[in-house]
Design a protein around this motif. Structure first.
Motif: not given
Ligand code: FAD
Length: 409
Positions: A366, A405-406, A408-409
């Motif tokens: 992550t 990407r992570n 944003k999770e």
């Protein structure tokens, strides 16, 4: 809205921002320079070697520090994905010798511009300020103190402040200090892919000389060979540079050996015997010419006076009078043009930094810190380093992709 702040608008920070953006996130980049991605302008000698068009194994093999840590990032976003990322933006790339990817225009500035354009298109604000401190509450990020604009609250922070190489571009190692303040271990940062200093005083006469098609061998103090390569080297003020020298610098460690011998074979296409025969022919042909003029066809003009001096053969000795012993000496010098390496140049001349935030404290799946929740790392700030060929920018883009990407999770 999730507030995501990215510290550093280099390739890692920009890619992170582009991945973190969504309907539920408010993404901002803090960049101390007026324009993001300033370092890109210097990359690949102004042409920007974006990446290397090869599979993950080739990338892993070219990463010298913590390759395994990067496996997951590279697997998720590899060189082929990066190539299509740019292609989808309508940005043309080309592949050159050694699979190195460059913009079709040969202009690093175009890479900087397309990245900035993408940020604008995605409404990602770039705040022109210096991030002084990341604040933390209950082991979770809380916000960032800025030098000019006060305090910004954050749900997630991606620290992508780069390393300490080429500090004029904005990455001066302050990111390491920020991470250390938060409890992270910093593996001592050292300049890497860097020119080498030589002991020999005569090097000053060769400044500016480039030697192509040279084979080099680097030996430690006890004679052990630590590196060999073939390509181009260049004489600079106080030392040597060029692709093969920068790569060799990765294997030179003065804690292991106080000095290194850098041995250049100036005629790698010829064996000692062939070279000897060639000299016999040349010196016979040149007959009454001076020794120094007999080297014209063999060496670049700029190198001849130094070469003659090192050979200790009188420059005006007639070619026909060169003895067998002298000829052997010349052959030896052509095959072993040796320099003593005493030091590396500093961060101001280094392409990358070796060292940085310890990978043991970052989750490779992550890019999140194992110590502080909602803090992510991307790019050169992490203790990862690769050889030349586009591998370092790929690390920045791949880790930026994963962190964004992570976050944003
Ligand atoms: C001369 C040169 C040539 C190179 N050529 C190549 C090449 O051809 N191919 C290749 O793969 N690699 C190359 N590299 C290496 C490559 O440029 C780096 O690995 C890459 O830029 C790292 O990206 P990054 O985003 O992690 O860091 P950087 O590009 O260093 O970006 C970090 C950004 O953070 C900003 N920043 C730092 N601290 C703060 C703060 N506290 N607040 C706000 N902003 C901050 C800086 O201003 C900077 O813009 C080259 C490097 C140099 C110096």
């Amino acid at each position: 809205m999730k507030k995501i702040i990215i510290i550093g608008g280099g390739p890692a920070g920009i890619m992170a921002a582009l991945q973190a953006v969504s309907n539920n996130s408010d993404v901002k980049i803090i960049e101390r320079n007026k324009k993001p991605a300033q370092k890109i302008l210097y990359t690949g000698k102004g042409r920007c070697n974006i990446s290397n068009y090869s599979d993950i194994n080739v990338h892993i093999n070219n990463i010298v520090d913590n390759a395994r840590f990067l496996y997951s990032s590279l697997a998720e976003f590899d060189a082929y994905s990066l190539f299509s990322f740019f292609s989808k933006l309508g940005f043309e790339l080309k592949i050159e010798r050694g699979n190195r990817i460059f913009p079709a225009s040969d202009r690093a500035r175009d890479v900087q511009n397309i990245l900035i354009k993408e940020l604008k298109k995605n409404n990602i604000a770039v705040i022109n300020d210096f991030a002084e401190e990341i604040t933390v509450k209950n082991k979770k990020v809380a916000g960032v103190k800025l030098k000019k604009r006060g305090y910004l609250k954050a749900d997630k922070i991606i620290l992508a402040a780069g390393g300490a190489a080429y500090p004029l571009t904005g990455s001066d190692g302050n990111g390491f200090a920020s991470a250390e303040k938060l409890g992270h271990t910093i593996i001592t940062p050292k300049p890497a892919l860097v020119p080498l200093r030589t002991q020999e005083k005569w090097i000053k006469y060769l400044k500016g000389l480039k030697l192509k098609n040279t084979a080099v061998y680097v030996y430690g103090n006890s004679g052990e060979k630590i590196y060999e390569d073939f390509g181009e080297m260049e004489f600079i003020k106080g030392g040597i540079s060029g692709p093969i020298v920068l790569s060799a610098s990765m294997y030179i460690d003065f804690s292991k050996s106080p000095k290194y011998t850098f041995s250049a074979d100036l005629k790698p296409a010829l064996t000692t015997e062939q070279l000897n025969k060639r000299l016999i022919r040349d010196f016979k042909k040149y007959g009454s010419k001076k020794f120094k003029d007999g080297l014209d066809a063999l060496l670049p003009q700029k190198l001849i006076p130094t070469f003659v001096e090192l050979s200790k053969i009188p420059y005006d000795k007639k070619c026909s009078q060169i003895t067998v012993l002298e000829r052997e000496k010349i052959v030896h010098l052509l095959k072993n043009f040796n320099l003593t390496i005493t030091d590396k140049f500093s961060f101001s001349r280094a392409i990358i930094t070796r060292g940085g935030v310890s990978t043991a404290e970052i989750d490779p799946q992550t890019m999140e810190s194992n110590l502080i929740k909602n803090l992510y790392f991307a790019g050169e700030i992490i203790d990862c380093a690769a050889l030349t060929g586009g591998f370092n920018l790929q690390i920045a883009f791949s880790t930026g992709y994963k962190a964004g990407r992570n976050a944003k999770e």
